[in-house]
Structure formats: structure tokens, C-alpha cells
Design an enzyme around this catalytic site. Structure first.
Site, short mmCIF file in Angstrom:
data_model
loop_
_atom_site.label_atom_id
_atom_site.label_comp_id
_atom_site.label_asym_id
_atom_site.label_seq_id
_atom_site.Cartn_x
_atom_site.Cartn_y
_atom_site.Cartn_z
N HIS A 255 -105.72 -26.78 -38.85
CA HIS A 255 -107.00 -26.28 -39.11
C HIS A 255 -107.44 -26.49 -40.50
CE1 HIS A 255 -103.79 -23.29 -39.69
NE2 HIS A 255 -104.76 -22.63 -40.67
N HIS B 38 -87.45 -48.21 -47.71
CA HIS B 38 -86.17 -48.01 -47.93
C HIS B 38 -85.63 -47.24 -46.54
CE1 HIS B 38 -85.46 -48.33 -52.37
NE2 HIS B 38 -86.63 -48.94 -52.07
N ARG C 87 -79.74 -53.79 -45.45
CA ARG C 87 -78.70 -52.96 -45.88
C ARG C 87 -79.54 -51.45 -45.66
NH1 ARG C 87 -79.75 -52.46 -52.42
NH2 ARG C 87 -81.74 -53.55 -52.59
#
Lengths: 213, 213
Positions: free
Chosen positions: B73, B162, B197
């Protein structure tokens, strides 16, 4: 709070969206009403149980005495500063590491701290990674953990007061220094969760944990 | 993962929606195929750059074309501004509400958006509540969702790059205005996740989802 002996579909439609209502002992909800109640996000609790209906273990521990703290390779110095600060306040601190500069994956350190909190082995947890974002995501995957990335004192206070956070995450590369981090931690630890309307929402988080798909 | 020397429009049509495929060095994508790949939300990466051990569906959708957006809201005006902005960029927006000023519990709105993303019904999600903290906690309880509270553009960029965030949460009471929120959303949507990675760490988050206790 409205109280019902029976909730029909017509009753369900008349209940405010998002409201919580009481159902008398031995009371009944019709199958059609169940669907409408779900669509209107109405919570039905046993009569007389109001706040007592909330599981006692929902709100986080108010007076934090035992903290688990973990960090990745970017957060070693900040972790040490926080451990010293907390022990200076007679808080029992479990340091889950790392103290090595080899890269550590944030989901591993977040899970180690989060599981200690979930198991009741610590009252609350602190996780430090580069930004605090990944650790918050990972820690929240553990049932019973509510993790908030605390970038400042306002967020720290809100996360306890409104959301019952029991894990805070800090970004070692985003905070302006150890003193700033210590202030954020102190605010976080010093803010209890009090209001029943906020605690009731934690029950909805618990239901998501029970139904994560 | 499928590997191509050349991707024609016919090839593009045969690739699964949302998939990631490899393009050989010196390979070529026809102009028509490019449109089809974008429409099918296919990610094309250089051959050999993917870690073959990583599931193809780990990284979030790079080119976001379909957004689910929900709000409590406190966030109606901001939600409307964002919907207008996103539709102006030809993004397909599913607005899960609310448009009412009656109080809505953040776990409900966060779950509605998060489940759409988890089911692949939206490429990404945006949830607005007062501070954005509670919605991030709740959305992260849903399997496959990585939700980040985005308080500024830096956090927004990090959370994609990331942490592969596929849901962002915004605090209606903490942001300095609609323009600031729009800039944060634009940065978030425009930042892909590329590095193997980082993607590898998402596998560890998935394992936490499989083992949340």
C-alpha cells in the site's frame, strides 16, 4: 478482530483484504470460502488466540547475548574490529572465519552463520562480504533465518523492528569505516521487535519456507 | 550446451527459450536470427567461455523483456511510475498489484512476484514495500529467486553482476523520488552477469535451497 462460528463464501467476500479473523472452536470454513479467503489473503486464527496464536519462536531474540559472525576474504579486518567490540560488551561471539586471505565463496560463510542462528546456537548472526548482497540472499535460503543487508543505521533499525531480522549482512567495501559499521551493529542489536502486526507477517514468511516452490 | 558456427533464423527458432548457447570463435549470427534470439531470450556466449559443469539456467536472464512488479500500500505511486517507464521501453510488465490503499503484507506481494520469476513467467521481478527489506527476505524464500534490496545504483549493479539477482526490491519511503528509483531500475536491468567465477557461486546458493535446514 471479527469472530466467526462459520465462514461462508459471502462472509469471506465481506472480510477486508489482508485481514486476520478469528474462528470459534469447532467452527467451520466452507470449501468455497477457503478459496475466497486465500484470494483475499485473509488469515484465520483460532478464537481467543489473537496474539497468543503467534508461535513464541517467531520474533527474534530481543536481548542478544550470543552472536555468530562470519566473513569472506574481504572482511577480515572488519570482522576482527566487530569481534573485539562485541566481546567488550560481554557478548559471547562465535567466529566462524575466515581469517585467511584466500578467496572464500559468500554462500559458504553465510550458510555457516545462518545455520547456527536457525539451530538456536546463536541469538543472531553477522555476515560480512564485499557488498553484503550475496550473503543476504544465501542466508535467507536457510529456514528460520531472516537476513537483511544493513547499509546504514536506518535500515538496521527497520530490519529488526519491522522484519525481525536475525542475521545482518555488511559490505566491507561499501561501509565508510569500522566505526560506521560498529554503529550500525549497535543499532541493530539494540532494537527489539515489539508490534504484533509486524510479528504476524513473520508467520507468512514461515509459510513461504514451508512452500518454497 | 549447444555450440554453433553460425546461427540462422531457423537455428534461433529451434533453440529453447531462455537457453544459453555457444558461438564458435569467428562464428556469425544473422541479423534476423539476432531478433529471434532476443525474443526467445537466448544468451549467446563465446565458445569455451562457459564452465561446462555449470547448469545453463543458473545465471539470470540477461536481456530482460518481461517484468513482474508488485507493491504494498505504500508503493502504489512508485509502482505506477515504474510501469509507465518500463512499458515505454517495450518491456512486457505484469502488475500483480496492489492498487488499493488497504494495508497489504509484504510477504504476500513478494511471493506473488517471486513465484512468477521462479516459474519462468517473468524474466525478472520488482517488489516495492516501505523499506524493501521485508520483501527481499520473503522473495528469497522462493526457490530459484535471488532478491536484492537495491538502495542505490551501485548496489543495483553489484547485485546483478556479482550475485545474479533476478528480483530487486525498493523501499518507497527510503528512495529520494521516482526519478532516483527509475535510475536504479535502469542500471539493474542493464547489467548482465558474465563472469563464470560469480556464476559458480550461484550453484552454492542452489544447494542451500535444496538443503535449507
Amino acid at each position: 478482530m471479527k469472530k466467526f462460528e462459520i465462514i461462508t463464501e459471502a462472509d469471506a467476500r465481506a472480510i477486508d483484504v489482508g485481514a486476520t479473523v478469528e474462528l470459534a472452536k469447532g467452527g467451520h470454513v466452507t470449501p468455497l470460502a477457503k478459496d475466497t479467503l486465500a484470494a483475499r489473503r485473509v488469515t484465520v486464527i483460532p478464537a481467543g488466540s489473537a496474539d497468543a496464536s503467534l508461535p513464541g519462536d517467531l520474533a527474534p531474540v530481543s536481548a542478544i547475548r550470543r552472536i555468530a559472525i562470519g566473513n569472506d576474504h574481504t572482511g577480515i579486518a572488519l570482522k576482527k574490529a566487530l569481534v573485539q567490540h562485541l566481546r567488550g560488551q560481554a557478548i559471547a561471539v562465535t567466529d566462524t572465519g575466515t581469517d585467511q586471505t584466500d578467496p572464500v565463496d559468500y554462500p559458504d560463510i553465510a550458510a555457516a552463520v545462518a545455520r547456527m542462528v536457525a539451530r538456536g546456537e546463536a541469538d543472531a548472526g553477522i555476515v560480512i562480504d564485499g557488498a553484503g548482497i550475496g550473503s543476504a540472499i544465501a542466508a535467507n535460503k536457510i529456514r528460520g533465518v531472516r537476513a537483511a543487508m544493513c547499509t546504514d543505521e536506518t535500515i538496521a533499525r527497520y530490519s529488526r523492528e519491522h522484519n525481525g531480522a536475525n542475521v545482518m549482512t555488511l559490505g566491507s567495501s561499501l561501509l565508510s569505516g569500522h566505526d560506521a559499521a560498529i554503529r550500525i551493529v549497535d543499532v541493530w542489536m539494540g532494537t527489539p521487535m515489539k508490534e504484533a502486526r509486524y510479528i504476524r507477517r513473520l508467520l507468512k514468511i514461515r509459510r513461504l519456507e514451508q512452500n518454497p516452490d
